[in-house]
Write an enzyme that holds these catalytic residues in place. Structure first.
Site, PDB file in Angstrom:
ATOM      1  N   CYS A   1       0.837  -1.202   0.000  1.00 54.69           N
ATOM      2  CA  CYS A   1       0.000   0.000   0.000  1.00 54.69           C
ATOM      3  C   CYS A   1       0.875   1.255   0.000  1.00 54.69           C
ATOM      4  CB  CYS A   1      -0.904   0.019   1.234  1.00 54.69           C
ATOM      5  SG  CYS A   1      -2.014  -1.382   1.395  1.00 54.69           S
TER       6      CYS A   1
ATOM      7  N   GLU B   1      -1.923   6.778  -3.105  1.00 55.08           N
ATOM      8  CA  GLU B   1      -3.082   7.404  -2.480  1.00 55.08           C
ATOM      9  C   GLU B   1      -3.873   8.173  -3.533  1.00 55.08           C
ATOM     10  OE1 GLU B   1      -1.898   9.703   0.902  1.00 55.08           O
ATOM     11  OE2 GLU B   1      -1.049   7.955   1.947  1.00 55.08           O
ATOM     12  N   PRO B   2      -5.122   8.526  -3.226  1.00 55.00           N
ATOM     13  CA  PRO B   2      -5.928   9.250  -4.224  1.00 55.00           C
ATOM     14  C   PRO B   2      -5.271  10.529  -4.716  1.00 55.00           C
ATOM     15  CG  PRO B   2      -7.331   8.461  -2.438  1.00 55.00           C
ATOM     16  CD  PRO B   2      -5.920   8.173  -2.024  1.00 55.00           C
ATOM     17  N   GLY B   3      -4.489  11.196  -3.864  1.00 52.42           N
ATOM     18  CA  GLY B   3      -3.859  12.452  -4.274  1.00 52.42           C
ATOM     19  C   GLY B   3      -2.369  12.358  -4.491  1.00 52.42           C
ATOM     20  N   SER B   4      -1.803  11.152  -4.415  1.00 54.17           N
ATOM     21  CA  SER B   4      -0.355  11.005  -4.626  1.00 54.17           C
ATOM     22  C   SER B   4      -0.083   9.669  -5.288  1.00 54.17           C
ATOM     23  CB  SER B   4       0.415  11.110  -3.300  1.00 54.17           C
ATOM     24  OG  SER B   4       0.016  10.112  -2.394  1.00 54.17           O
TER      25      SER B   4
ATOM     26  N   GLY C   1      12.846  -4.123  -7.399  1.00 56.42           N
ATOM     27  CA  GLY C   1      12.530  -5.508  -7.733  1.00 56.42           C
ATOM     28  C   GLY C   1      11.147  -5.662  -8.321  1.00 56.42           C
TER      29      GLY C   1
ATOM     30  N   GLU D   1       3.722   0.410 -10.585  1.00 52.61           N
ATOM     31  CA  GLU D   1       5.108   0.363 -10.089  1.00 52.61           C
ATOM     32  C   GLU D   1       5.906   1.561 -10.602  1.00 52.61           C
ATOM     33  OE1 GLU D   1       4.909  -1.599  -7.895  1.00 52.61           O
ATOM     34  OE2 GLU D   1       5.035  -3.730  -8.344  1.00 52.61           O
TER      35      GLU D   1
ATOM     36  N   GLU E   1       6.326   7.213 -17.630  1.00 50.68           N
ATOM     37  CA  GLU E   1       6.823   8.593 -17.634  1.00 50.68           C
ATOM     38  C   GLU E   1       7.777   8.823 -16.455  1.00 50.68           C
ATOM     39  OE1 GLU E   1       3.723   8.172 -20.315  1.00 50.68           O
ATOM     40  OE2 GLU E   1       3.597   7.752 -18.159  1.00 50.68           O
TER      41      GLU E   1
END
Length: 381
Positions: free
Chosen positions: A123, A126-129, A239, A362, A366
């Site tokens: 985890c 996040e929604p903003g990152s 990895g 991952e 870009e």
């Protein structure tokens, strides 16, 4: 330079490929429709030593190299990229705990991880990152019970399905040095999950938001040292990027294998498709793309195993190059199937949908370009 696999490495690849062909491929489309992977698959995976691929043998793992891991995930993805990639996430968590955890943490978490009696999820986003992972906002504040978590993680493979969540949280100030890693067990009060995401591909993987609302953790659920979580996450991603590239490669190889068989059977204008020179040229280009991607991927994995100072750059380059080439090949295979490629029965459209996300997760491709260019400029300096 010797590019050949050792006998042991070839045996690893063959084992994973045969297991995938027997236990995964016949069910992949059904699991996609059901939106889940049956839990009874995982004990069979663990019995082959694939539950703790990057965990040392001292802690119940297989202790394979990163190069060995690429062989496993390429081979399994020939059966289903979605299932293989889900396993890669579980193993990424295992590698992080084995590398950065205390002896107590290894003893606590790794036996169940390696046996796959408990499934682990990673985890970070996040929604903003998303791409700007260092800007994550999920808080972990100390209290007399340990840690109090508040915040939301997004796009989590295994959300609501997995048993344990390895989460990056902000325990200090802004920036990477304020991030720590904690381990959250399913059933912890304050842990909840959003609704299932309706995705283009990887549909057999349950994916949800993971939410922390005054989620209380014991102090010893901290992984490693406080404030080191971002470096742990990035090391895990080196990895992880190799694994995701290998899974893309295996999916594309499966698409090409199916296309070769199809072109030998399908006839147009009085001869089979594989007799048309223009289409032969396309096959040649696809084979060259996959073989060159495979060599590059294995070189990057070897460099990570050797601890090369520029291994992160090579992992980023491999992820960028392999996932782009793999998607292009799968898409070309769909085109060569014509209208049949668009039908689920032929299996090509599923591979195309599954592989598209490999260019995003991952670290987007870009961001891979950013990592590569920054490394180049640093080397120049």
């Amino acid at each position: 330079m010797d590019f050949a696999l050792t006998e042991e490495q070839q045996a690893i690849f063959d084992m994973a490929r045969d297991f995938g062909a027997d236990r995964i491929a016949p069910h992949a489309q059904d699991w996609e429709r059901q939106g889940t992977i049956p839990r009874d698959l995982w004990p069979d995976v663990a019995a082959l030593g694939l539950g703790g691929i990057f965990v040392s043998e001292d802690h119940g793992g297989t202790g394979l190299s990163r190069l060995d891991g690429t062989l496993v995930f390429e081979a399994l993805s020939m059966a289903c990229p979605s299932v293989a990639s889900f396993l890669s996430i579980h193993n990424m968590c295992g590698g992080m705990i084995d590398k950065f955890g205390s002896d107590q943490a290894r003893d606590r978490w790794l036996p169940d991880l390696c046996s796959m009696t408990r499934i682990f999820s990673y985890c970070l986003t996040e929604p903003g990152s998303g791409s700007d992972a260092a800007a994550l906002r999920t808080r972990a504040d100390r209290d007399d019970q340990g840690w109090r978590l508040n915040g939301t993680k997004a796009f989590i493979s295994g959300g609501g399905y997995s048993d344990v969540y390895v989460a990056m949280v902000r325990s200090g100030g802004d920036g990477p040095k304020g991030i720590s890693t904690v381990i959250v067990e399913n059933g912890t009060p304050g842990l909840s999950f959003g609704g299932l995401e309706d995705k283009m591909g990887w549909r057999s993987q349950p994916t949800t938001q993971v939410q922390f609302d005054d989620c209380i953790l014991p102090a010893d659920n901290l992984l490693g040292e406080e404030g080191r979580g971002f470096s742990y996450a990035m090391a895990g991603l080196d990895g992880g990027r190799l694994n995701i590239a290998a899974a893309a490669l295996g999916g594309a190889q499966s698409a090409l294998d199916r296309t070769l068989a199809y072109m030998g059977d399908r006839k147009a204008f009085g001869k089979s498709l594989d007799q048309f020179q223009a289409l032969q040229f396309r096959l040649a280009e696809m084979e060259t793309a996959l073989q060159s991607a495979r060599i590059f991927l294995r070189q990057a994995a070897w460099m990570l195993d050797q601890g090369a100072p520029d291994a992160t750059k090579f992992c980023a380059m491999a992820k960028l190059h392999v996932t782009d080439r793999a998607f292009e090949v799968a898409n070309q295979c769909l085109q060569l199937h014509g209208g049949y490629g668009y039908l689920a029965d032929y299996g090509i459209e599923k591979i195309v949908r599954d592989l598209r996300v490999h260019q995003i997760l991952e670290g987007t491709n870009e961001i891979m370009r950013l990592i590569i260019s920054r490394a180049l400029l640093a080397e120049r300096a």
